[in-house]
Design a protein around this motif. Structure first.
Motif, PDB file in Angstrom:
ATOM      1  N   PRO A  45       0.659  -1.332  -0.083  1.00  0.00           N
ATOM      2  CA  PRO A  45      -0.058   0.046  -0.053  1.00  0.00           C
ATOM      3  C   PRO A  45       0.857   1.119   0.044  1.00  0.00           C
ATOM      4  N   ILE A  46       0.801   2.209  -0.904  1.00  0.00           N
ATOM      5  CA  ILE A  46       1.431   3.408  -1.017  1.00  0.00           C
ATOM      6  C   ILE A  46       0.494   4.533  -0.523  1.00  0.00           C
ATOM      7  N   ARG A  47       0.992   5.020   0.583  1.00  0.00           N
ATOM      8  CA  ARG A  47       0.214   6.175   1.386  1.00  0.00           C
ATOM      9  C   ARG A  47       0.885   7.401   0.840  1.00  0.00           C
ATOM     10  N   THR A  48      -0.010   8.433   0.473  1.00  0.00           N
ATOM     11  CA  THR A  48       0.353   9.670   0.083  1.00  0.00           C
ATOM     12  C   THR A  48      -0.170  10.788   0.827  1.00  0.00           C
ATOM     13  N   THR A  49      -0.924  10.351   1.762  1.00  0.00           N
ATOM     14  CA  THR A  49      -1.486  11.653   2.473  1.00  0.00           C
ATOM     15  C   THR A  49      -1.637  11.411   4.041  1.00  0.00           C
ATOM     16  N   VAL A  50      -2.134  12.082   4.810  1.00  0.00           N
ATOM     17  CA  VAL A  50      -2.243  12.014   6.366  1.00  0.00           C
ATOM     18  C   VAL A  50      -3.328  11.528   6.677  1.00  0.00           C
ATOM     19  N   ASN A  51      -4.660  11.440   5.694  1.00  0.00           N
ATOM     20  CA  ASN A  51      -5.566  10.822   6.192  1.00  0.00           C
ATOM     21  C   ASN A  51      -5.828   9.472   6.514  1.00  0.00           C
TER      22      ASN A  51
END
Length: 451
Positions: free
Chosen positions: A166-172
């Motif tokens: 999983p590539i996470r690009t936000t702080v949400n």
């Protein structure tokens, strides 16, 4: 942001990451995005989050060390299961190698969110670029580490079908992120590193911070894992051109238990592996590996010492038993040598290896390697790679990629424990660790098969 506000912000992240698996954390509605470049830099300079505790699962599954029968009952459940290559490694225990890397990614994304709300103007260009470049580098570093543990080895023939991470690009924290393909995982890592390269200084202000030289070194590592040897060589050369000289082991003191200073001249970027009891305090070095170092090879005395009747590894660039997880110039030289040989320039590849080994042998005793055959030269550099880079978390990645290489003899790992012989066969499914069960259930993601 006020100092107290920043403290509460940091604590909220740490607490959420420690309570449950990171992606399963409860949404934190009062997370405050840093509002100044100083706040953003403070996030990235947090040594406890960003520079410590890189994954140790790969090292636990590798062949650099042994756990004797009498100590196995004293190590943690996950350590024991990883050491013996069990199918169910975690048995519903927290997976620190996963959770901590995603905490690092959260810090990076938070800094990126903050800097994105600040105008880049002539008076802050250097600081602004350093914050954004550092955050991108940190995110790429964590994603690459995760890919080496929780995704298959890169294979260009199947990378568009194989599952990535999983590539996470936000702080949400409410965002649900699927796995995507392995090709996309690597492309995100490379894109972050290339963007960071243009923003960072040639050399770090402090070695806990990334730099252009660190980006080049990391790109060389990533492309080597992808078996794109021309690109790995390009970035290895760029790193060496910037960074400087190798340590000359002849000039070091063998007296201290841990002879290498933290942040020594060879360190490009400092990070440590997770301090696991079995790896750091209860392990013995594999005796076959130890015997492969000749008497005049200074690494024999620098890397190993008998402590309390046990053969211990004392050669970490952390000046402790904790493994070095960062980037150092010796690794880059080994990347360069291997790639030159693989690309057909055997003479140049052998000379790159000689450049390193001259600094490792007792002065006046080193006999230059003189080999013209590519297969023989490759065998030599891979042997020296293992001897130079042990206990850095690199061996696992090397085993994965080398076992996919038809030119390399396949490597079978074996352990004898409590009367039972365990084996890890080449390209075994257990070279990929399972994703934490909570993540699979919460995000409806496919699990890695271990059987």
């Amino acid at each position: 942001m006020k100092a107290n506000g920043m403290l509460l912000f940091l604590l909220s992240i740490v607490i959420s990451a420690c309570q449950k698996d990171w992606l399963d954390a409860k949404p934190i509605s009062n997370i405050v995005v840093p509002t100044t470049l100083s706040d953003c830099q403070g996030l990235l300079d947090n040594l406890l989050v960003n520079n410590l505790d890189d994954p140790s699962l790969g090292e636990m599954g590798s062949d650099n060390y042994i756990l004797k029968d009498k100590v196995i009952p004293t190590v943690g459940l996950v350590e024991k299961n990883a050491y013996l290559w069990k199918v169910d490694v975690f048995e519903n225990q927290p997976v620190d190698d996963w959770n901590i890397q995603y905490t690092k990614i959260l810090y990076a994304n938070t800094a990126l969110d903050g800097v994105g709300k600040i105008d880049r103007i002539p008076s802050n260009i250097v600081e602004w670029d350093n914050v954004k470049g550092s955050a991108l580098f940190n995110r790429a570093y964590a994603n690459f580490n995760l890919s080496q543990i929780f995704a298959k080895v890169y294979d260009h023939t199947s990378s568009n079908e194989d599952l990535g991470i999983p590539i996470r690009t936000t702080v949400n924290l409410n965002d649900r992120v699927g796995r995507g393909t392995l090709e996309k995982t690597y492309q995100y890592i490379i894109d972050d590193l290339k963007t960071a390269t243009a923003m960072l200084p040639l050399l770090p202000v402090r070695k806990i911070r990334p730099s252009k030289s660190a980006c080049y070194g990391m790109l060389s590592r990533v492309y080597l894992a992808m078996q794109q040897f021309d690109k790995s060589l390009l970035y290895a050369d760029s790193c060496i051109h910037i960074f400087g000289e190798l340590l000359d082991y002849n000039k070091l003191d063998t007296t201290p238990i841990f002879p290498f200073n933290v942040y020594n001249d060879e360190v490009i970027y400092h990070r440590t592996l997770m301090s696991m009891l079995g790896l750091t305090h209860l392990s013995d070095i594999d005796t076959t590996l130890y015997k492969s170092y000749q008497q005049n090879d200074l690494r024999r005395n620098f890397f190993f010492k008998i402590r309390n009747g046990r053969l211990r590894f004392t050669g970490s660039y952390t000046q402790s038993y904790v493994g070095f997880g960062g980037l150092a110039l010796d690794e880059v030289y080994l990347n360069k040598s291997e790639c030159e040989i693989r690309l057909g320039d055997v003479k140049k590849g052998v000379e790159s290896l000689n450049t390193l080994l001259r600094k490792r042998w007792k002065e006046g005793t080193y006999k230059e390697i003189k080999v013209n055959d590519a297969s023989e030269a490759l065998s030599i550099v891979l042997r020296e790679r293992r001897k130079e880079l042990l206990m850095r978390g690199i061996r696992w990645s090397d085993l994965r990629r080398l076992n996919k290489d038809p030119r390399i003899e396949k490597i079978v790992l074996s352990r004898f424990s409590n009367g039972v012989m365990y084996h890890l066969l080449p390209n075994d499914k257990k070279y990929v660790y399972p994703i934490p069960t909570n993540e699979i259930l919460l995000n409806n993601m496919p699990q890695n098969s271990r059987e």
